[in-house]
Design a protein around this motif. Structure first.
Motif, PDB file in Angstrom:
ATOM      1  N   ARG A  21     -29.733  95.049  37.764  1.00  0.00           N
ATOM      2  CA  ARG A  21     -29.916  96.426  38.064  1.00  0.00           C
ATOM      3  C   ARG A  21     -30.181  97.244  36.611  1.00  0.00           C
ATOM      4  O   ARG A  21     -30.881  98.070  36.536  1.00  0.00           O
ATOM      5  CB  ARG A  21     -28.786  97.010  38.715  1.00  0.00           C
ATOM      6  N   ALA A  22     -29.663  96.555  35.699  1.00  0.00           N
ATOM      7  CA  ALA A  22     -29.657  97.179  34.022  1.00  0.00           C
ATOM      8  C   ALA A  22     -31.125  97.093  33.776  1.00  0.00           C
ATOM      9  O   ALA A  22     -31.580  97.996  32.970  1.00  0.00           O
ATOM     10  CB  ALA A  22     -28.525  96.554  33.329  1.00  0.00           C
ATOM     11  N   ALA A  23     -31.841  96.450  34.294  1.00  0.00           N
ATOM     12  CA  ALA A  23     -33.312  96.150  33.703  1.00  0.00           C
ATOM     13  C   ALA A  23     -34.265  97.088  34.456  1.00  0.00           C
ATOM     14  O   ALA A  23     -35.402  97.108  34.080  1.00  0.00           O
ATOM     15  CB  ALA A  23     -33.798  94.541  33.898  1.00  0.00           C
ATOM     16  N   ILE A  24     -33.864  97.711  35.390  1.00  0.00           N
ATOM     17  CA  ILE A  24     -34.679  98.596  36.281  1.00  0.00           C
ATOM     18  C   ILE A  24     -34.274  99.982  35.777  1.00  0.00           C
ATOM     19  O   ILE A  24     -33.268 100.457  35.547  1.00  0.00           O
ATOM     20  CB  ILE A  24     -34.310  98.513  37.725  1.00  0.00           C
ATOM     21  N   ASP A  25     -35.264 100.880  35.293  1.00  0.00           N
ATOM     22  CA  ASP A  25     -35.168 102.081  34.787  1.00  0.00           C
ATOM     23  C   ASP A  25     -35.207 102.985  36.011  1.00  0.00           C
ATOM     24  O   ASP A  25     -35.834 102.841  36.923  1.00  0.00           O
ATOM     25  CB  ASP A  25     -36.358 102.620  33.951  1.00  0.00           C
ATOM     26  N   CYS A  50     -48.122  96.104  23.729  1.00  0.00           N
ATOM     27  CA  CYS A  50     -48.429  95.042  24.981  1.00  0.00           C
ATOM     28  C   CYS A  50     -50.169  95.226  24.805  1.00  0.00           C
ATOM     29  O   CYS A  50     -50.956  94.327  25.209  1.00  0.00           O
ATOM     30  CB  CYS A  50     -48.207  95.247  26.160  1.00  0.00           C
ATOM     31  N   GLN A  51     -50.852  96.355  24.492  1.00  0.00           N
ATOM     32  CA  GLN A  51     -52.045  96.793  24.493  1.00  0.00           C
ATOM     33  C   GLN A  51     -52.871  96.485  25.939  1.00  0.00           C
ATOM     34  O   GLN A  51     -53.821  97.431  25.769  1.00  0.00           O
ATOM     35  CB  GLN A  51     -52.711  95.992  23.364  1.00  0.00           C
ATOM     36  N   ASN A  52     -52.548  95.927  26.641  1.00  0.00           N
ATOM     37  CA  ASN A  52     -53.242  95.782  28.163  1.00  0.00           C
ATOM     38  C   ASN A  52     -52.543  96.056  29.177  1.00  0.00           C
ATOM     39  O   ASN A  52     -52.680  95.807  30.253  1.00  0.00           O
ATOM     40  CB  ASN A  52     -54.062  94.494  28.135  1.00  0.00           C
ATOM     41  N   GLN A  53     -51.108  96.743  29.118  1.00  0.00           N
ATOM     42  CA  GLN A  53     -50.352  97.558  29.768  1.00  0.00           C
ATOM     43  C   GLN A  53     -50.051  98.829  29.606  1.00  0.00           C
ATOM     44  O   GLN A  53     -50.036  99.151  28.403  1.00  0.00           O
ATOM     45  CB  GLN A  53     -49.115  96.522  30.026  1.00  0.00           C
ATOM     46  N   ASP A  54     -49.847  99.506  30.712  1.00  0.00           N
ATOM     47  CA  ASP A  54     -49.366 100.790  30.527  1.00  0.00           C
ATOM     48  C   ASP A  54     -47.927 100.751  30.414  1.00  0.00           C
ATOM     49  O   ASP A  54     -47.265  99.827  30.666  1.00  0.00           O
ATOM     50  CB  ASP A  54     -49.851 101.620  31.586  1.00  0.00           C
ATOM     51  N   ILE A  55     -47.476 101.932  29.866  1.00  0.00           N
ATOM     52  CA  ILE A  55     -45.915 101.924  29.799  1.00  0.00           C
ATOM     53  C   ILE A  55     -45.108 101.690  31.008  1.00  0.00           C
ATOM     54  O   ILE A  55     -43.866 101.333  30.806  1.00  0.00           O
ATOM     55  CB  ILE A  55     -45.585 103.049  28.658  1.00  0.00           C
ATOM     56  N   ALA A  56     -45.695 102.027  32.111  1.00  0.00           N
ATOM     57  CA  ALA A  56     -44.843 102.007  33.294  1.00  0.00           C
ATOM     58  C   ALA A  56     -44.626 100.332  33.662  1.00  0.00           C
ATOM     59  O   ALA A  56     -43.644 100.138  34.429  1.00  0.00           O
ATOM     60  CB  ALA A  56     -45.892 102.732  34.348  1.00  0.00           C
ATOM     61  N   ASP A  57     -45.622  99.591  33.268  1.00  0.00           N
ATOM     62  CA  ASP A  57     -45.603  98.281  33.942  1.00  0.00           C
ATOM     63  C   ASP A  57     -44.972  97.464  32.587  1.00  0.00           C
ATOM     64  O   ASP A  57     -44.605  95.901  32.650  1.00  0.00           O
ATOM     65  CB  ASP A  57     -46.819  97.643  33.993  1.00  0.00           C
ATOM     66  N   SER A  58     -45.086  97.819  31.300  1.00  0.00           N
ATOM     67  CA  SER A  58     -44.632  97.099  30.328  1.00  0.00           C
ATOM     68  C   SER A  58     -43.034  96.943  30.031  1.00  0.00           C
ATOM     69  O   SER A  58     -42.234  97.812  30.416  1.00  0.00           O
ATOM     70  CB  SER A  58     -45.138  97.616  29.100  1.00  0.00           C
ATOM     71  N   ASN A  59     -42.607  95.549  29.623  1.00  0.00           N
ATOM     72  CA  ASN A  59     -41.169  95.248  29.669  1.00  0.00           C
ATOM     73  C   ASN A  59     -40.692  95.427  28.085  1.00  0.00           C
ATOM     74  O   ASN A  59     -39.610  95.184  27.814  1.00  0.00           O
ATOM     75  CB  ASN A  59     -40.768  93.923  29.983  1.00  0.00           C
ATOM     76  N   ALA A  60     -41.629  95.844  27.158  1.00  0.00           N
ATOM     77  CA  ALA A  60     -41.468  96.032  25.734  1.00  0.00           C
ATOM     78  C   ALA A  60     -40.357  97.045  25.464  1.00  0.00           C
ATOM     79  O   ALA A  60     -40.395  98.068  26.317  1.00  0.00           O
ATOM     80  CB  ALA A  60     -42.767  96.187  24.984  1.00  0.00           C
ATOM     81  N   LEU A  62     -40.742  99.008  22.986  1.00  0.00           N
ATOM     82  CA  LEU A  62     -41.248 100.192  22.589  1.00  0.00           C
ATOM     83  C   LEU A  62     -41.728 101.008  24.014  1.00  0.00           C
ATOM     84  O   LEU A  62     -41.708 102.296  23.903  1.00  0.00           O
ATOM     85  CB  LEU A  62     -42.326  99.816  21.651  1.00  0.00           C
ATOM     86  N   ALA A  63     -42.101 100.322  25.014  1.00  0.00           N
ATOM     87  CA  ALA A  63     -42.547 100.885  26.114  1.00  0.00           C
ATOM     88  C   ALA A  63     -41.382 101.639  26.765  1.00  0.00           C
ATOM     89  O   ALA A  63     -41.415 102.658  27.332  1.00  0.00           O
ATOM     90  CB  ALA A  63     -43.213 100.007  27.030  1.00  0.00           C
ATOM     91  N   LYS A  64     -40.332 101.154  26.697  1.00  0.00           N
ATOM     92  CA  LYS A  64     -39.108 101.622  27.289  1.00  0.00           C
ATOM     93  C   LYS A  64     -38.790 103.112  26.657  1.00  0.00           C
ATOM     94  O   LYS A  64     -38.453 103.867  27.153  1.00  0.00           O
ATOM     95  CB  LYS A  64     -38.045 100.728  27.204  1.00  0.00           C
TER      96      LYS A  64
END
Length: 159
Positions: A21-25, A50-60, A62-64
């Motif tokens: 559950r902690a991994a889900i925003d 990630c360059q080819n992912q939007d920030i909604a789908d990225s697990n990086a 930086l995206a968070k």
């Protein structure tokens, strides 16, 4: 002994389910309009790592961070364009999936067409050269060889 095993199993299950559950925003919004704006922005903004992912789908990470910053700005009442302007000022036009037409992004817009035009020109030039190269493989006689051939033919006629 069995109660210790069950306690260990229960602890393991609780720990595992908590980390999943902690991994889900989870973001809560004041209105549906804010949530809609947030979802649109996170789909429009590209993850710089990630360059080819939007920030909604990225697990990086930086995206968070970008999702969190977007969330805070939406809650502060910033509109979509203000948030996009902030992200572009911070990360450049690369953060946008659809960069604006500017001198610096002109190659992104015209590059594919340029490659097609260059490819067409190369094919046309090679097709035009081919007949010339085939005639070069079958050399003709120069002036001296022509005179010599004519002289040999005259001598043969005399005999």
């Amino acid at each position: 002994m069995r109660s210790g095993f069950f306690a260990l199993l229960l602890t393991l299950a609780l720990t595992t389910s908590w980390s999943a559950r902690a991994a889900i925003d989870v973001y809560s919004f004041d209105s549906d309009a804010q949530e809609q704006t947030f979802r649109e922005l996170t789909k429009e903004l590209r993850c710089p790592k990630c360059q080819n992912q939007d920030i909604a789908d990225s697990n990086a990470g930086l995206a968070k961070d970008l999702r969190d910053k977007t969330y805070l700005m939406v809650l502060q009442g910033k509109d979509k364009q203000e948030i996009i302007d902030y992200m572009v000022a911070r990360y450049g036009n690369f953060i946008l999936y659809d960069p604006p037409m500017m001198a610096s992004t002109l190659i992104l817009w015209l590059g594919p067409f340029g490659v097609i035009v260059i490819g067409f020109c190369v094919v046309a030039a090679r097709a035009r050269k081919r007949p010339e190269s085939e005639t070069a493989l079958q050399p003709g006689l120069n002036d001296e060889e022509s005179r010599r051939l004519a002289a040999l033919l005259k001598e043969e006629e005399k005999q």
